[in-house]
Design an enzyme around this catalytic site. Sequence first.
Site, PDB file in Angstrom:
ATOM      1  N   ARG A  31       1.045  -1.250  -0.498  1.00 27.79           N
ATOM      2  CA  ARG A  31      -0.100   0.001  -0.059  1.00 27.79           C
ATOM      3  C   ARG A  31       0.370   1.001  -0.142  1.00 27.79           C
ATOM      4  NH1 ARG A  31      -5.095  -1.376   4.047  1.00 27.79           N
ATOM      5  NH2 ARG A  31      -6.111  -2.215   2.388  1.00 27.79           N
ATOM      6  N   LYS A 188     -17.926 -16.713   5.180  1.00 23.93           N
ATOM      7  CA  LYS A 188     -19.084 -16.578   5.512  1.00 23.93           C
ATOM      8  C   LYS A 188     -20.107 -15.703   4.391  1.00 23.93           C
ATOM      9  CE  LYS A 188     -18.747 -16.014  10.634  1.00 23.93           C
ATOM     10  NZ  LYS A 188     -19.110 -14.906  11.835  1.00 23.93           N
ATOM     11  N   GLY A 334      -8.175  -8.571   0.706  1.00 19.81           N
ATOM     12  CA  GLY A 334      -6.584  -8.838   1.585  1.00 19.81           C
ATOM     13  C   GLY A 334      -6.182 -10.453   1.756  1.00 19.81           C
ATOM     14  N   GLY A 357     -13.661  -3.515   2.381  1.00 14.41           N
ATOM     15  CA  GLY A 357     -14.475  -3.095   1.713  1.00 14.41           C
ATOM     16  C   GLY A 357     -15.483  -2.663   0.663  1.00 14.41           C
TER      17      GLY A 357
END
Length: 380
Positions: A31, A188, A334, A357
Site C-alpha cells: 500500500r 461467511k 486482503g 470493503g
Amino acid sequence: MSDLDLRGKRVFIRADLNVPIENGRITDDSRIRASVPAIKSALDQGAAVMVTSHLGRPQEGELKPEDSLAPVAKRLSEFLEMEVPIIPDWVNGVAVKPGQVVMLENCRVNKGEKKDDEQLAKKIAALCDVYVNDAFGTAHRAEATTHGAARFAKVAAAGPLMAAELEALGRALANPARPLLAIVGGSKVSTKLSVLAELAKKVDRLIVGGGIANTFLLATRRPIGKSLAEPDLAPEAKKIMASTKVPLPVDVVVSRSMEGEGKVKDVEDVNNDEMILDIGPETAKAYAGEIAKAGTIVWNGPVGVFEKEAFARGTETIARAIAHSKAFSIAGGGDTVAAIHKFGIAGKVDYISTAGGAFLEFLEGKKLPAVEALEARAND
C-alpha cells in the site's frame, strides 16, 4: 490530480497506508508503494506535500506507540529517497515548504475523524490549497479526511490510485467484455450476501468458494459434515442460484481438522465428522474451464484454506487459470491479494485493487461517500 498545476501549492494527500506491522516491522508495504506515485508527482511539481492515513483502530484523542505512522514514514522516506518527518499534532497548522513532504500522524487519533465532524473537516481543508484523495480503500467510509475535507477544500481531486481503481472497476462492471465471471470466496455468506445478490443480476457465471460454497451446497441438500456454513441463509443461496448460473463443487478436499491431511472425496460422500476445506481437482478443472471462456473476471476471496498447503490447490488452480486467461481480470480483498502473491501471479492479473470493503461495496453497486464528495466538487 493529473489535471492540476500544483507548483508551489500546499497539497494534502489522504493516502491508504494502513499496512500490517508486527513488532514495529512492516510485513507488507504494497500500500505504501501504491501511494508513492501521487506523492512523487506533487513533489516533482514543487508542491509542499502533506500525507496522512489511518493505521489500525486507535482510540480518538490518544496516540499509542503501536498506532503511530512512524514506521510508515520511515519506509516512505526510503522509497522517495528523502526524509519524511512525522508531525504528531497537525490539525491547527503544518509547517512544510515547497519540495518537502511531511507525514501527518494517524488521522483517526483526531477527535471527530470517524464521525466526519464538520469543524474538524474544515480545519483540515484549511491546511491546503489542494486536497487529494488517493485512498480508494477507505472510500466507503464518510470520515473527516475522506469525505468532509473534500467538501470544504478550495480544490479537491482524485489521486492517480483512486482514479485507476475507479477506472478498472468501472471497466469490469459498467461495460464488461462477456461472459462476465465473478469468483467470490470467503468464510461467511452473511458478510457478502448483498454483494452476491447484486452480482447475480449482472454476471453470466458466479463461482462461490470457501464457507460460502458450503452454504450453497447445504441449500442443494449436499452433505457438508461439520463444515463452516450458515444454514439460515440457505434460502438466500437458493434465490441467488435461481437468478444466475452458480456451478457447485462435484468433489472436495476434506479433513477432520485444519491440521490434518486433505482427502479428495465426491461431494456426495462427505462424512458427518469431516470439514470441507478446499475444492477437489475435478471441480478446480471445471472452474478453470469457466475462467478460460470468460471475457471479464472479478475475483474476491479464495476457494479454500489456501494458507495450509493441504488445502491450497484449489485456490492455486483458480489463480493460475486467471493468470493464463485472456480476459480482463480484476482482483481485490486482503486474502485474495495474499493468494496472488503466494502463487506468484501478481504480474498476470490486469488490476489488483488495494481495497477490501470499498471493493465489495463498489461491486454491490453502493455509492461510495468519498467518491461522491469528489464528484460533487467536480460538478461545482
